[in-house]
Write an enzyme that holds these catalytic residues in place. Structure first.
Site, mmCIF file in Angstrom:
data_model
loop_
_atom_site.group_PDB
_atom_site.id
_atom_site.type_symbol
_atom_site.label_atom_id
_atom_site.label_comp_id
_atom_site.label_asym_id
_atom_site.label_seq_id
_atom_site.Cartn_x
_atom_site.Cartn_y
_atom_site.Cartn_z
ATOM 1 N N SER A 115 46.578 51.985 33.571
ATOM 2 C CA SER A 115 46.819 50.715 32.870
ATOM 3 C C SER A 115 47.663 50.868 31.613
ATOM 4 C CB SER A 115 45.484 50.051 32.527
ATOM 5 O OG SER A 115 44.849 49.592 33.696
ATOM 6 N N LYS A 146 32.992 43.517 34.498
ATOM 7 C CA LYS A 146 33.663 42.238 34.697
ATOM 8 C C LYS A 146 32.706 41.044 34.611
ATOM 9 C CE LYS A 146 37.519 44.050 37.407
ATOM 10 N NZ LYS A 146 38.321 43.935 38.636
ATOM 11 N N ASP A 190 42.936 39.034 38.557
ATOM 12 C CA ASP A 190 42.799 39.860 39.767
ATOM 13 C C ASP A 190 43.157 39.074 41.019
ATOM 14 O OD1 ASP A 190 42.068 42.296 38.694
ATOM 15 O OD2 ASP A 190 39.922 41.859 38.734
ATOM 16 N N GLY A 228 31.740 46.082 49.968
ATOM 17 C CA GLY A 228 31.265 46.034 48.589
ATOM 18 C C GLY A 228 30.931 44.617 48.159
ATOM 19 N N GLY A 278 30.581 43.823 44.500
ATOM 20 C CA GLY A 278 30.743 43.745 43.049
ATOM 21 C C GLY A 278 31.774 42.709 42.629
ATOM 22 N N GLU A 310 23.051 42.008 55.392
ATOM 23 C CA GLU A 310 22.982 41.623 56.797
ATOM 24 C C GLU A 310 24.055 42.359 57.597
ATOM 25 O OE1 GLU A 310 23.411 37.593 59.557
ATOM 26 O OE2 GLU A 310 23.062 37.423 57.388
ATOM 27 N N TYR A 319 43.829 52.919 44.027
ATOM 28 C CA TYR A 319 45.237 53.308 43.909
ATOM 29 C C TYR A 319 45.421 54.792 43.604
ATOM 30 C CZ TYR A 319 44.023 52.556 38.998
ATOM 31 O OH TYR A 319 43.403 52.597 37.781
ATOM 32 N N GLY A 334 45.801 49.710 46.261
ATOM 33 C CA GLY A 334 45.552 48.754 45.192
ATOM 34 C C GLY A 334 46.576 48.741 44.079
#
Length: 411
Positions: free
Chosen positions: A16, A57, A93, A117, A119, A145, A193, A214
């Site tokens: 970043s 987040k 995002d 996932g 999250g 499930e 990434y 990513g």
């Protein structure tokens, strides 16, 4: 000067800072925080704005003064802007994800989408899939499930999107689903990434399925955040400019070819030209074994050497921004392809057989032996290679050709 940054728990390998410095002329810090420090950081209002990554987040949300409707709908914030002392949360995002999927020609409309996932990033994918008109959205989790024991029962899954850290550096070889069990799969997106090619996207590549890592999402969401930070618009073309620069700087240049083809000499000159570290995997093997390669072959045999070589390639292939020269036989084991390709552009150094250096080469003791080896390997070299370069002239010319053509594999 305004001050911006990124907060998260483990940020050692984050891109970043580099991305934001490429996007604009502003200070951007990397701030690692334990969870019990997040509240104090947010309320301190020390920064003019910052990005938020896993696992915070959702953690930051109760401490913000206002949250944009898109972020509320998603249930996660990845960008916070301090507007005259008022903290406002956003989610860029979703823009980044949309950009990355469009770039890879992966569509969600009318598709059955499996999200790995549950999250914050998973919530972003869910929101985007709904917005794009997905036919059905399945969220896979360990105890949900849909889980790792039964996901393959859904034979109609068309798109897989990974939002978990499974397969991320340094655990590059992890992958918890088998794409061979999904007969109708059309697209795979992995939010990871690093590595550039995760094992999940590698399997998609092998099957001829559209895929993306990513990095385009990361750069695109950063561009969205930059616009919020600086309160100005920017063209999407800047995303591709930054992506090309990142790829060029981080991808390894991996040299393959017959023993004695000049890979080490070319590699050293390339590394010098680029200011990179040069790695000779044969030298790494000799250092680990504390004996030279002819002795390894003599005392332990070729099969033993190949196992040691495979382990070394796995370790060295995880690195980024290196020039790596490999042994002549790495292409004999298909598993080595992922090790070399995960973060690399693979260059086949080709040299006339009569010119190959045979000194200290246990399998190349004569020209006849060399010719026999080459017949066995030539198709494998071409299969591994992104680029083939002739090395029958001056080394400087070989290096120049690699550098010119390498550009086309870094976009």
């Amino acid at each position: 000067m305004q001050k911006f940054g990124l907060i998260g728990k483990t940020l050692k390998h984050s891109y970043s800072k580099t991305i934001h410095h490429l996007l604009g002329d502003y200070e951007y810090d990397i701030i690692e925080l334990e969870e019990d420090k997040v509240k104090d950081f947010v309320l301190s209002k020390e920064y003019d704005g910052y990005n938020v990554t896993i696992p915070y987040k959702q953690t930051v949300m109760p401490y913000l003064d206002e949250i944009d409707q898109t972020a509320l709908d998603i249930g996660a914030v990845n960008t916070v802007v301090n507007k005259h002392g008022k903290l406002i949360g956003y989610n860029t995002d979703i823009f980044g994800m949309k950009y990355a999927l469009d770039r890879a020609n992966i569509t969600l409309k009318d598709k059955v989408v499996l999200i790995l996932g549950s999250g914050g990033t998973s919530k972003t994918v869910t929101a985007l899939a709904k917005r794009e008109g997905a036919k059905e959205i399945l969220v896979l989790s360990r105890s949900g499930e849909v889980n790792y024991q039964n996901y393959f029962e859904r034979k109609d899954i068309q798109v897989v999107i990974n939002t978990t850290p499974v397969g991320m550096f340094p655990n590059n070889y992890e992958c918890k689903i088998d794409l061979d069990k999904l007969d109708n799969l059309e697209g795979v997106f992995d939010a990871i990434y690093n590595p550039d090619l995760t094992y999940l996207t590698y399997k998609a590549k092998e099957k001829g399925i559209k895929y993306s890592n990513g990095l385009p999402m990361l750069v695109a969401q950063a561009k969205g955040a930059m616009q919020l930070f600086l309160d100005k618009d920017a063209s999407d073309s800047v995303i591709e400019t930054v992506l090309q620069k990142l790829k060029k700087d981080t991808l390894n240049i991996v040299l393959i070819g017959m023993s004695g083809a000049g890979k080490t000499s070319v590699g050293k000159e390339l590394a010098k030209e680029l200011g990179r570290e040069f790695i000779d995997t044969d030298k790494v093997i000799e250092e680990r074994e504390n004996r030279d390669i002819p002795t390894i072959f003599k005392d332990s045999g070729e099969a033993y050497f190949r196992q040691v070589e495979k382990a070394v390639l796995k370790d060295q292939g995880k690195l980024t921004g290196k020039v790596i020269a490999t042994g002549g036989g790495v292409i004999k084991d298909r598993e080595n392809y992922f090790s070399l390709k995960q973060n690399g552009v693979i260059v086949y150094i080709k040299r006339d057989l009569e010119k190959l250096d045979k000194k200290g080469r246990p399998l190349s003791t004569s020209l006849d032996a060399v010719k026999k080896l080459f017949e066995q390997r030539k198709g494998l070299y071409l299969d591994f290679a992104d680029l083939t370069v002739d090395n029958n002239g001056q080394i400087q010319n070989t290096v120049k050709e690699i550098l010119v053509n390498y550009e086309s594999f870094s976009d």
